[in-house]
Design a protein around this motif. Structure first.
Motif, short mmCIF file in Angstrom:
data_model
loop_
_atom_site.label_atom_id
_atom_site.label_comp_id
_atom_site.label_asym_id
_atom_site.label_seq_id
_atom_site.Cartn_x
_atom_site.Cartn_y
_atom_site.Cartn_z
N ILE A 213 -0.77 -0.78 -4.54
CA ILE A 213 -0.45 0.13 -5.67
C ILE A 213 -0.22 -0.45 -6.99
O ILE A 213 0.50 -1.41 -7.14
N HIS B 291 -2.43 5.47 0.66
CA HIS B 291 -3.27 4.60 0.20
C HIS B 291 -3.68 3.31 1.07
O HIS B 291 -3.06 3.11 1.85
N THR C 139 -7.38 13.90 -4.24
CA THR C 139 -7.78 12.50 -4.24
C THR C 139 -8.78 12.25 -5.04
O THR C 139 -9.85 13.34 -4.96
N ASP D 125 -7.48 0.45 -3.91
CA ASP D 125 -8.45 0.84 -2.89
C ASP D 125 -9.51 2.08 -3.62
O ASP D 125 -10.10 2.90 -3.02
N SER E 35 -4.62 3.13 -7.08
CA SER E 35 -4.38 1.76 -6.10
C SER E 35 -5.82 0.94 -6.49
O SER E 35 -6.79 1.49 -6.81
N LYS F 180 -8.76 4.84 -5.64
CA LYS F 180 -8.21 6.10 -5.63
C LYS F 180 -7.15 6.32 -6.39
O LYS F 180 -6.18 5.77 -6.60
N HIS G 97 0.78 -1.36 -0.11
CA HIS G 97 0.22 0.00 -0.09
C HIS G 97 0.69 1.37 0.04
O HIS G 97 0.14 2.32 0.14
#
Length: 407
Positions: free
Chosen positions: A289, A285, A323, A307, A305, A309, A266
């Motif tokens: 990644i 994050h 972001t 996630d 990522s 984002k 991350h």
């Protein structure tokens, strides 16, 4: 019961009920022929067409696509590779022409044009690199050596020297103008070499691996200059750690000074290539990644990522500038313009969408969202003139979107 009597009775008595004398005709039916509720719903879905924003769709592949590259000199020439063990060269706006890159025995995982646009390299999980003469539309040579699949292929910025990372833990370099390629081997990684490249000045090679290390190499002697990892304490005096899990992606700054690496841990770290010191750690994050990139001006960094984002970082303060949220994981990114300041970033996502973001303006709404793919986007590339963005996806297609407004 005629309509006049019906209306009169309705006025006098209120509700009216039908009896057998009111039946005009009886029509039989088979209950098995009636549609189920789920069938009706499915039928409705079949009519809900996916929005299509592309101006060209390449459908020559028969399986998932993993990689796409636009020629750096020819604005309409594109190469793609996929899980059908095939690669193709094809042209934007010309559905009647494609040149098949024959001969791979497994998935084509990477395609890359040389800086002068004269040669195309295709690498596959068969462990082979094939070099194609673009103008002659023919195979120039086949480069062998790696014992396992090819993860990525890159060209020297000013020559016909090709670099590849392999599943066999090694990095290979060939001179594509020589008959047998004169292979050189860079050994030392302890796991799959997942990412790598020449520095823009062509003087150094950087590679990242699932062994959680970054290695910096001398391309002439094939020796390692620096090894950056948790077992190397050279960075401790700066107070920044390095990755604790495998590296997934890498980018090198335009001035050849810094390597940017992302990992399944991350985290994103920045390493001074000359000293081997970790000079910044970007930690916002919360999942793996998948992609990183310097802006063409080198002023900002973008990271994507799983996630959901995309984060644009202010390097001066090592903090997120903006972001941008997606509906699913961010799988690939590319800066769209070389203007100063560069501001537009395109992302590909596991939700099948391609989005363009204004990295400087902020806000959580994409400047453009391109629809068309039905499965996750794996790779993005921009045409030589900056007018087209090409995406490759797991739905087996490559799509071309017009982006001249972001030049």
């Amino acid at each position: 019961m005629n309509s006049q009597n019906y209306e009169q009775e309705a006025e006098e008595h209120g509700d009216v009920f039908l009896d057998e004398s009111d039946i005009i005709q009886e029509i039989p039916f088979d209950e098995e022929e009636l549609p189920e509720a789920d069938e009706e719903h499915a039928s409705d879905e079949e009519h809900d067409e996916v929005a299509e924003d592309s101006m060209h769709i390449f459908t020559g592949h028969t399986d998932e696509l993993y990689t796409v590259a636009c020629s750096p000199t020819d604005p309409t020439l594109v190469a793609t590779g996929g899980g059908d063990d095939k690669g193709f060269m094809w042209r934007i706006g010309r559905g009647d022409w494609a040149f098949e890159l024959l001969g791979h025995g497994n998935s084509v995982t990477s395609v890359s044009f040389s800086a002068d646009g004269q040669l195309l390299a295709s690498g596959g999980y068969d462990g082979i690199i094939k070099i194609w003469d673009v103008s002659k539309e023919e195979l120039k040579c086949t480069l062998e050596g790696p014992g396992n699949g090819i993860e990525w292929v890159k060209w020297h910025p000013r020559g016909h020297v090709v670099l590849a990372g392999s599943e066999d833990f090694s990095v290979w370099m060939w001179n594509a103008d020589k008959k047998n390629g004169h292979p050189r081997v860079f050994s030392g990684h302890g796991n799959v070499v997942t990412c790598g490249d020449f520095t823009p000045d062509g003087k150094t090679i950087c590679t990242g691996s699932d062994d959680a290390t970054l290695r910096i190499w001398n391309p002439v002697s094939c020796t390692v200059i620096r090894e950056i990892g948790v077992n190397n304490s050279s960075f401790i005096d700066l107070g920044y750690p390095y990755h604790t899990e495998g590296l997934t992606c890498m980018a090198i700054s335009p001035d050849s000074a810094v390597a940017l690496t992302g990992s399944t841990d991350h985290k994103v770290h920045m390493v001074n290539i000359s000293s081997g010191k970790v000079v910044r750690s970007l930690t916002a994050h919360t999942d793996s990644i998948e992609c990183v990139g310097f802006s063409p001006s080198g002023q900002w960094v973008a990271t994507g990522s799983l996630d959901h984002k995309l984060i644009v970082w202010d390097l001066q303060h090592s903090e997120p500038r903006n972001t941008f949220l997606h509906e699913d994981g961010v799988t690939c990114l590319i800066w769209l313009t070389t203007s100063n300041p560069s501001r537009y970033i395109a992302t590909g996502s596991a939700d099948g969408k391609v989005r363009v973001w204004d990295g400087l303006a902020g806000g959580n709404t994409a400047v453009r969202t391109f629809s068309g793919h039905t499965e996750g986007v794996q790779s993005l590339s921009v045409s030589a003139d900056g007018n087209f963005l090409v995406s490759a996806a797991l739905d087996g297609t490559a799509r071309v979107f017009e982006i001249h407004e972001f030049k």
